[in-house]
Write a protein that holds these residues in place. Structure first.
Motif, PDB file in Angstrom:
ATOM      1  N   SER A 194     -11.252  -1.648   2.098  1.00  0.00           N
ATOM      2  CA  SER A 194     -11.322  -1.640   3.850  1.00  0.00           C
ATOM      3  C   SER A 194     -10.912  -2.847   3.900  1.00  0.00           C
ATOM      4  O   SER A 194     -10.819  -2.302   5.192  1.00  0.00           O
ATOM      5  CB  SER A 194     -13.105  -2.624   3.588  1.00  0.00           C
ATOM      6  OG  SER A 194     -13.026  -3.910   2.661  1.00  0.00           O
ATOM      7  N   ASP A 195      -9.836  -3.487   4.095  1.00  0.00           N
ATOM      8  CA  ASP A 195      -9.298  -4.167   5.049  1.00  0.00           C
ATOM      9  C   ASP A 195      -7.506  -3.434   4.534  1.00  0.00           C
ATOM     10  O   ASP A 195      -7.634  -3.679   6.357  1.00  0.00           O
ATOM     11  CB  ASP A 195      -8.883  -5.445   4.061  1.00  0.00           C
ATOM     12  CG  ASP A 195     -10.267  -7.124   3.792  1.00  0.00           C
ATOM     13  OD1 ASP A 195     -10.629  -6.087   4.554  1.00  0.00           O
ATOM     14  OD2 ASP A 195      -9.450  -7.468   2.565  1.00  0.00           O
ATOM     15  N   MET A 216       0.284  -6.248   3.629  1.00  0.00           N
ATOM     16  CA  MET A 216      -1.072  -6.185   3.570  1.00  0.00           C
ATOM     17  C   MET A 216      -0.365  -4.990   2.188  1.00  0.00           C
ATOM     18  O   MET A 216      -1.238  -5.296   1.141  1.00  0.00           O
ATOM     19  CB  MET A 216      -2.353  -5.576   4.289  1.00  0.00           C
ATOM     20  CG  MET A 216      -3.209  -5.994   3.529  1.00  0.00           C
ATOM     21  SD  MET A 216      -4.745  -5.443   4.715  1.00  0.00           S
ATOM     22  CE  MET A 216      -4.643  -6.826   5.555  1.00  0.00           C
ATOM     23  N   SER A 260      -9.132  -1.128   7.401  1.00  0.00           N
ATOM     24  CA  SER A 260      -9.296  -1.542   9.086  1.00  0.00           C
ATOM     25  C   SER A 260      -7.918  -2.038  10.030  1.00  0.00           C
ATOM     26  O   SER A 260      -7.400  -1.714  11.330  1.00  0.00           O
ATOM     27  CB  SER A 260     -10.062  -3.108   8.810  1.00  0.00           C
ATOM     28  OG  SER A 260      -9.294  -3.989  10.202  1.00  0.00           O
ATOM     29  N   LEU A 261      -6.950  -2.338   8.852  1.00  0.00           N
ATOM     30  CA  LEU A 261      -5.641  -2.566   9.469  1.00  0.00           C
ATOM     31  C   LEU A 261      -4.790  -1.059  10.279  1.00  0.00           C
ATOM     32  O   LEU A 261      -4.048  -1.213  11.154  1.00  0.00           O
ATOM     33  CB  LEU A 261      -4.468  -3.228   8.877  1.00  0.00           C
ATOM     34  CG  LEU A 261      -3.601  -3.885   9.461  1.00  0.00           C
ATOM     35  CD1 LEU A 261      -4.008  -4.964  11.122  1.00  0.00           C
ATOM     36  CD2 LEU A 261      -3.130  -4.899   8.391  1.00  0.00           C
ATOM     37  N   ALA A 281      -4.695  -6.833  -1.715  1.00  0.00           N
ATOM     38  CA  ALA A 281      -5.529  -6.582  -0.005  1.00  0.00           C
ATOM     39  C   ALA A 281      -7.007  -5.584  -0.614  1.00  0.00           C
ATOM     40  O   ALA A 281      -6.295  -4.253  -1.748  1.00  0.00           O
ATOM     41  CB  ALA A 281      -4.856  -6.128   0.909  1.00  0.00           C
ATOM     42  N   ARG A 282      -8.118  -5.810  -0.088  1.00  0.00           N
ATOM     43  CA  ARG A 282      -9.201  -4.278  -0.431  1.00  0.00           C
ATOM     44  C   ARG A 282      -8.720  -3.578   0.235  1.00  0.00           C
ATOM     45  O   ARG A 282      -8.318  -3.649   1.674  1.00  0.00           O
ATOM     46  CB  ARG A 282     -10.507  -5.493  -0.106  1.00  0.00           C
ATOM     47  CG  ARG A 282     -10.584  -6.527  -0.969  1.00  0.00           C
ATOM     48  CD  ARG A 282     -11.999  -6.820  -0.233  1.00  0.00           C
ATOM     49  NE  ARG A 282     -11.851  -7.446   1.043  1.00  0.00           N
ATOM     50  CZ  ARG A 282     -12.948  -8.502   1.460  1.00  0.00           C
ATOM     51  NH1 ARG A 282     -14.010  -8.498   0.989  1.00  0.00           N
ATOM     52  NH2 ARG A 282     -11.925  -8.582   2.531  1.00  0.00           N
TER      53      ARG A 282
END
Length: 218
Positions: A100-101, A164, A104-105, A97-98
């Motif tokens: 930023s992802d 993630m 966000s989560l 996962a990046r």
């Protein structure tokens, strides 16, 4: 369309192998041997072009004729796209996962926790008011349903965040790699099929005859 089979005949001439007698008048005696080869496509189709003529000398690996490949090239383009997509999926799973992802989560998890806490506080106050007869029991039931929903949403968000952070499972990577291998093999098969639409001379020689014309189906 002609009924004759699609082939070219090449004549090869080798040195004489017969016994030569002593000083024959006017030259030499011997045997000139030649070998014939029938050249044909390995796949069927419509002849697009014929590149040789009867009596023409032919070099090894020279293009003799080609078939129309307009039905094959779109398939190759589709197979190439499948390989690209499968390769991208493998790279994505391996990269994880990046950042930023993940952030966000994390924000979604924080929001879900705040919502659950707010609903829980409202529920406690409503229960106290309902016990004193200041609030109908139906409103308490509605807040309990909201609390349960907020609790489920918070747990689901936390589970997604854990997944993630952990990255792709090895089984998922294995499946993606297998899909990439299958797509690559399918592309290679179509590329080999396309190559068979070009007929090349397997050896040097002279063209004895050409039995088809452009436009014939063979």
């Amino acid at each position: 369309m002609k009924n004759n089979p699609w082939y070219f005949v090449l004549a090869l001439f080798a040195a004489g192998c017969g016994e030569v007698r002593a000083s024959p008048p006017g030259g030499y005696q011997g045997v000139v041997e030649f070998d014939e080869r029938d050249l044909a496509f390995e796949v069927g189709g419509r002849v697009q072009a014929v590149s040789v003529h009867r009596g023409e000398a032919l070099a090894r690996d020279r293009v003799v004729a080609t078939l129309d490949d307009s039905m094959v090239r779109p398939v190759i383009e589709a197979r190439t796209a499948e390989v690209s997509a499968a390769r991208a999926r493998v790279s994505l799973l391996r990269a994880g996962a990046r950042g930023s992802d993940v952030r966000s989560l994390q924000a979604q998890v924080s929001g879900a926790r705040a919502t659950e806490s707010m609903v829980e506080r409202n529920l406690q106050r409503s229960r106290l008011l309902a016990s004193n007869g200041a609030l109908p029991a139906a409103q308490v039931d509605d807040l309990e349903a909201q609390r349960d929903r907020a609790h489920a949403e918070r747990e689901a968000a936390e589970e997604r965040l854990r997944t993630m952070r952990a990255g792709a499972r090895s089984q998922e990577v294995d499946v993606a790699q297998a899909q990439l291998a299958a797509a690559t093999q399918a592309l290679e098969v179509e590329q080999q099929r396309l190559a068979r639409h070009t007929l090349r001379a397997s050896l040097e020689g002279d063209v004895i005859d050409v039995l088809v014309d452009p436009g014939d189906v063979v």
